[in-house]
Motif scaffolding. Structure first.
Motif, mmCIF file in Angstrom:
data_model
loop_
_atom_site.group_PDB
_atom_site.id
_atom_site.type_symbol
_atom_site.label_atom_id
_atom_site.label_comp_id
_atom_site.label_asym_id
_atom_site.label_seq_id
_atom_site.Cartn_x
_atom_site.Cartn_y
_atom_site.Cartn_z
ATOM 1 N N MET A 168 0.839 -1.185 0.000
ATOM 2 C CA MET A 168 0.000 0.000 0.000
ATOM 3 C C MET A 168 0.881 1.246 0.000
ATOM 4 O O MET A 168 1.767 1.378 0.839
ATOM 5 C CB MET A 168 -0.908 0.022 1.230
ATOM 6 C CG MET A 168 -1.875 1.192 1.270
ATOM 7 S SD MET A 168 -2.935 1.167 2.735
ATOM 8 C CE MET A 168 -1.739 1.554 4.035
ATOM 9 N N PRO A 169 0.677 2.174 -0.928
ATOM 10 C CA PRO A 169 1.510 3.381 -0.948
ATOM 11 C C PRO A 169 1.242 4.270 0.261
ATOM 12 O O PRO A 169 0.112 4.381 0.731
ATOM 13 C CB PRO A 169 1.078 4.077 -2.242
ATOM 14 C CG PRO A 169 -0.307 3.570 -2.503
ATOM 15 C CD PRO A 169 -0.320 2.164 -1.994
ATOM 16 N N THR A 170 2.303 4.828 0.791
ATOM 17 C CA THR A 170 2.201 5.795 1.888
ATOM 18 C C THR A 170 3.063 6.999 1.531
ATOM 19 O O THR A 170 3.711 7.023 0.490
ATOM 20 C CB THR A 170 2.674 5.172 3.213
ATOM 21 O OG1 THR A 170 4.024 4.697 3.051
ATOM 22 C CG2 THR A 170 1.779 4.013 3.627
ATOM 23 N N GLY A 171 3.082 7.973 2.393
ATOM 24 C CA GLY A 171 3.893 9.152 2.125
ATOM 25 C C GLY A 171 3.075 10.280 1.529
ATOM 26 O O GLY A 171 1.873 10.148 1.265
ATOM 27 N N PRO A 172 3.734 11.407 1.267
ATOM 28 C CA PRO A 172 3.009 12.617 0.831
ATOM 29 C C PRO A 172 2.345 12.489 -0.526
ATOM 30 O O PRO A 172 1.357 13.179 -0.797
ATOM 31 C CB PRO A 172 4.110 13.690 0.812
ATOM 32 C CG PRO A 172 5.401 12.933 0.719
ATOM 33 C CD PRO A 172 5.169 11.669 1.460
ATOM 34 N N ASP A 173 2.853 11.622 -1.401
ATOM 35 C CA ASP A 173 2.278 11.500 -2.740
ATOM 36 C C ASP A 173 1.225 10.400 -2.838
ATOM 37 O O ASP A 173 0.629 10.205 -3.900
ATOM 38 C CB ASP A 173 3.402 11.214 -3.752
ATOM 39 C CG ASP A 173 4.402 12.360 -3.840
ATOM 40 O OD1 ASP A 173 3.978 13.520 -3.646
ATOM 41 O OD2 ASP A 173 5.591 12.087 -4.077
ATOM 42 N N ALA A 174 1.008 9.671 -1.745
ATOM 43 C CA ALA A 174 0.048 8.567 -1.753
ATOM 44 C C ALA A 174 -1.370 9.106 -1.603
ATOM 45 O O ALA A 174 -1.584 10.203 -1.074
ATOM 46 C CB ALA A 174 0.363 7.600 -0.620
ATOM 47 N N PRO A 175 -2.364 8.364 -2.062
ATOM 48 C CA PRO A 175 -3.757 8.751 -1.805
ATOM 49 C C PRO A 175 -3.978 8.905 -0.308
ATOM 50 O O PRO A 175 -3.392 8.178 0.494
ATOM 51 C CB PRO A 175 -4.558 7.581 -2.377
ATOM 52 C CG PRO A 175 -3.665 6.965 -3.397
ATOM 53 C CD PRO A 175 -2.269 7.129 -2.858
ATOM 54 N N PRO A 176 -4.802 9.844 0.093
ATOM 55 C CA PRO A 176 -4.986 10.100 1.533
ATOM 56 C C PRO A 176 -5.694 8.949 2.243
ATOM 57 O O PRO A 176 -6.483 8.217 1.645
ATOM 58 C CB PRO A 176 -5.846 11.370 1.558
ATOM 59 C CG PRO A 176 -6.569 11.357 0.247
ATOM 60 C CD PRO A 176 -5.624 10.743 -0.735
#
Length: 757
Positions: A168-176
């Motif tokens: 699952m993407p995380t970080g500032p560019d990931a979907p909220p």
């Protein structure tokens, strides 16, 4: 069930969802707790302040006669169905005050252990995200908060095929992150709060969840908009937590009768009044209860009606819920079936007297009587559950007392389904371990399962069923310097009185344990309902292991660890095998110098409370201390009363004492009926006032009669949670505090409490 009693389904349910629910529920509720010795001291510190007398329950003679046998129950008055009698509540509060008083001298140790246990917990954490359609779903815990948040994030590349390497993407560019439900906010107004079901609609737009605010397992179902969290329609009141979506605009749920037996299945259209809901099925036989399961394909919903030996199935086409239920497997005495769906076939797991360890069949949707055996019965391998994928069948089995996962390839949809291909077995590294199913995507080759052992923290794996590649997606972090290499797990076999070999799972810290008979040992037992107590990890248990304790589980008959015959040999008129197996395990551990009588503590919860209650009547000399958690100890009186929740359905587990043979057999082991004037170990008994599985009055009567009858002055304590049910308090830190309390008892029982610095 007593133990996992009064769940909305029979204990031998073999649907994947129910199998997963039982194992998770048991592990989350089991605790290793024990009672202290009385009047022990270390140095100048008194462990048990003695300036308060124990409560003495009033005696009110209540006479019961059957088959010419007269029983006197002086404490029958403690049963109050309304749980509001001031005399009963006063007595329970006196017992709690006495427990608090006697435990006050070791509060420093309890807080030390609690600090240790909580210090191992990563308080801010998330579960392994699960990809479902366009979203990853997961739960999150926050530092200092008792309860979970239910969350989701959008999948970035929705069209890509799932892989074991997906993250699952995380970080500032990931979907909220979107919080669907915050249990902490909901729990603020309640002393008890638990979510029994959390179901997302097929189109991911709605969420239905069931909440219990008392611990009595009577739920209210709320439906909310997944994005705005705004309520959708009015809540459904007075229901069970057995809940499924029929389509994006309808729910199917169950309700209970006056004795809390799940007896009706309802269809609810969103936006309509609950009073207008359609009753899909009403089970009028009080030996049967209903439950729900949805196929992995999400195309069919199954309604099952089951007793302890019989289960038959209806199906509901989710695309046409208005058509109602259709019979899939008929009601045949002694035949137990469960079902799922893939392509143009139903898959059926079937158990009978001849196929006692089950077989798997398939039948066409348009001709359900034309069954084909896909996986035949084997006397040495017990099929517990099956899980279907678009191209694979996963079978959860047991062999030689250990769980295993076997994966079969399926032919393309539309091709003849007359055999299974492959048979790949998933390998595990520990000698003893626990494996549970987890939710997986139907149109995927990725199997997700949960794994742990007595030295391996709970772990989530994704397994590629085509390549055999397994990827660890999540392992619970254990803080405080935990190193699994410090611990040793092993399996031993004791010989019971009739020559039966009984498995024992054992764990200890190898640099602290001497194995010369001087080590303290806590032995756990259950042995009912075909429930398997597999060796699993419990982080709080480290507070014992790191002090040189050995922890062991006796896999006694009445459970399901060794297959269906293992269960049959520990129920009805063979129930005493459960007790003699446990005694044999205790004697074996002493003989092999794992411990001595002076260092042996035992624990059992609910139906396991019956086990320890029975064995301390039989062999009180064998144990130093005992904990009976919410124990089912008034067996005969309870099973003679059909107004008590689900007693009627449990006559097939314990026997019907309205028949003379069962009456006298049950009387011969019922713990309350067999208390005698003898010395007993130190004992701690717990209860929950709102418990609907084992009424609080059973442990209350057990304590009152013990206190009046036993000849020793060893500690006897009773702790009743007045705002909780069978599984005690609901907050995660509250549960850790309870572990700390019970581990403090172990220290006291074995004279291991340090002096206050």
């Amino acid at each position: 069930m007593r133990g996992l009693r009064h769940l909305p389904s029979a204990t031998n349910s073999v649907t994947l969802q129910t199998f997963h629910f039982y194992t998770k529920l048991f592990k989350s509720s089991s605790s290793a707790s024990i009672s202290p010795r009385r009047n022990l001291s270390v140095g100048a510190c008194s462990l048990f302040p003695s300036n308060m007398d124990p409560p003495i329950a009033n005696k009110v003679k209540h006479e019961m006669e059957m088959f010419g046998d007269v029983r006197i129950d002086n404490y029958y008055w403690l049963r109050d169905d309304s749980r509001s009698d001031p005399h009963v509540l006063s007595y329970l509060r006196e017992e709690n005050a006495y427990t608090d008083h006697l435990m006050s001298g070791t509060k420093h140790l309890e807080e030390q252990i609690y600090s240790e246990i909580r210090g191992r917990l990563k308080e801010d954490d998330i579960s392994a995200p699960f990809r479902r359609g366009a979203y990853y779903y997961y739960s999150r815990t926050l530092e200092g908060k008792e309860y979970s948040q239910h969350c989701r994030r959008r999948v970035v590349n929705v069209g890509t095929e799932a892989s074991v390497y997906d993250t699952m993407p995380t970080g500032p560019d990931a979907p909220p992150e979107h919080v669907l439900l915050d249990e902490n906010a909901k729990a603020q107004e309640h002393a008890f709060y638990t979510i029994g079901a959390f179901k997302v609609s097929p189109n991911n737009k709605l969420v239905a969840y069931a909440e219990d605010t008392k611990g009595d397992e009577i739920f209210t179902v709320h439906v909310i908009d997944a994005e705005s969290r705004a309520p959708v329609g009015k809540p459904l009141a007075g229901v069970t937590s057995d809940l499924e979506w029929a389509d994006n605009n309808a729910l199917v749920y169950t309700t209970r009768d006056e004795i809390l037996r799940p007896d009706k299945v309802w269809l609810h259209k969103l936006g309509t009044e609950q009073s207008l809901d359609i009753c899909l099925y009403h089970e009028k036989d009080d030996m049967f209860s209903v439950d729900l399961a949805v196929s992995e394909s999400k195309k069919f919903l199954f309604v099952e009606s089951a007793s302890k030996i019989t289960r038959f199935v209806f199906y509901l086409d989710i695309s046409k819920p208005e058509d109602g239920l259709v019979v899939l497997t008929p009601r045949l005495d002694g035949i137990d079936t469960s079902a799922s769906h893939r392509g143009n076939h139903f898959f059926i797991k079937r158990r009978s007297d001849e196929c006692f360890n089950s077989e798997i069949l398939a039948c066409p949707l348009d001709n359900t009587s034309a069954t084909t055996v896909l996986l035949p019965h084997k006397p040495s391998v017990n099929i517990q559950a099956m899980q279907l994928f678009s191209d694979h069948l996963v079978v959860y089995q047991r062999e030689n007392g250990l769980p295993k996962i076997t994966i079969y390839n399926l032919p393309a949809t539309g091709e003849p389904l007359d055999r299974l291909q492959g048979g790949r077995v998933v390998d595990f590294v520990d000698p003893i371990y626990s494996v549970d199913p987890s939710e997986s995507e139907f149109y995927s080759c990725i199997l997700r399962f949960d794994y742990s052992s007595m030295k391996t923290p709970p772990s989530v794996y994704d397994y590629d069923m085509n390549s055999g590649i397994s990827v660890l997606k999540k392992i619970d972090v254990v803080l405080g310097g935990f190193d699994s290499g410090n611990y040793l797990t092993e399996r031993q076999w004791a010989t019971s009185a009739d020559g039966t070999k009984v498995p024992i799972s054992i764990v200890y810290r190898k640099d602290l344990v001497k194995l010369d008979g001087s080590d303290p040992l806590l032995l756990y037992g259950y042995g009912s309902y075909e429930i398997c107590i597999d060796p699993y990890f419990k982080a709080s248990r480290l507070s014992l292991l790191d002090r040189g304790f050995i922890f062991a589980v006796a896999h006694v008959r009445g459970g399901g660890e060794m297959g269906r015959p293992w269960y049959e040999d520990g129920k009805l008129l063979k129930k005493k095998n459960t007790f003699t197996d446990f005694i044999a395990c205790a004697e074996y551990l002493i003989e092999k110098k794992y411990c001595s009588k002076e260092k042996l503590c035992i624990e059992g919860r609910s139906a396991g409370g019956l086990l320890v209650g029975a064995v301390i009547n039989m062999r009180p000399d064998l144990f130093k201390a005992v904990v009976a958690g919410v124990p089912f100890v008034d067996v005969l009186t309870t099973m003679l009363d059909p107004t008590i929740p689900l007693t009627t359905s449990e006559w097939m587990e314990w026997g019907d004492p309205r028949k003379e043979e069962f009456y006298f057999y049950m009387k011969s082991y019922s713990p309350v009926d067999n208390i005698t004037a003898q010395n007993y170990p130190a004992i701690l008994v717990t209860a929950g006032l709102n418990d609907t599985r084992v009424l609080y009055s059973e442990p209350a009567k057990f304590v009152a009669k013990l206190r009046d009858t036993k000849t020793d002055d060893n500690t006897l304590l009773f702790k009743c949670e007045l705002g909780a049910g069978h599984f005690s308090k609901s907050g995660r830190f509250e549960k850790l505090q309870e572990d700390a309390f019970t581990y403090t008892f172990i220290m006291k029982a074995l004279n291991m409490v340090p002096s206050i610095p």
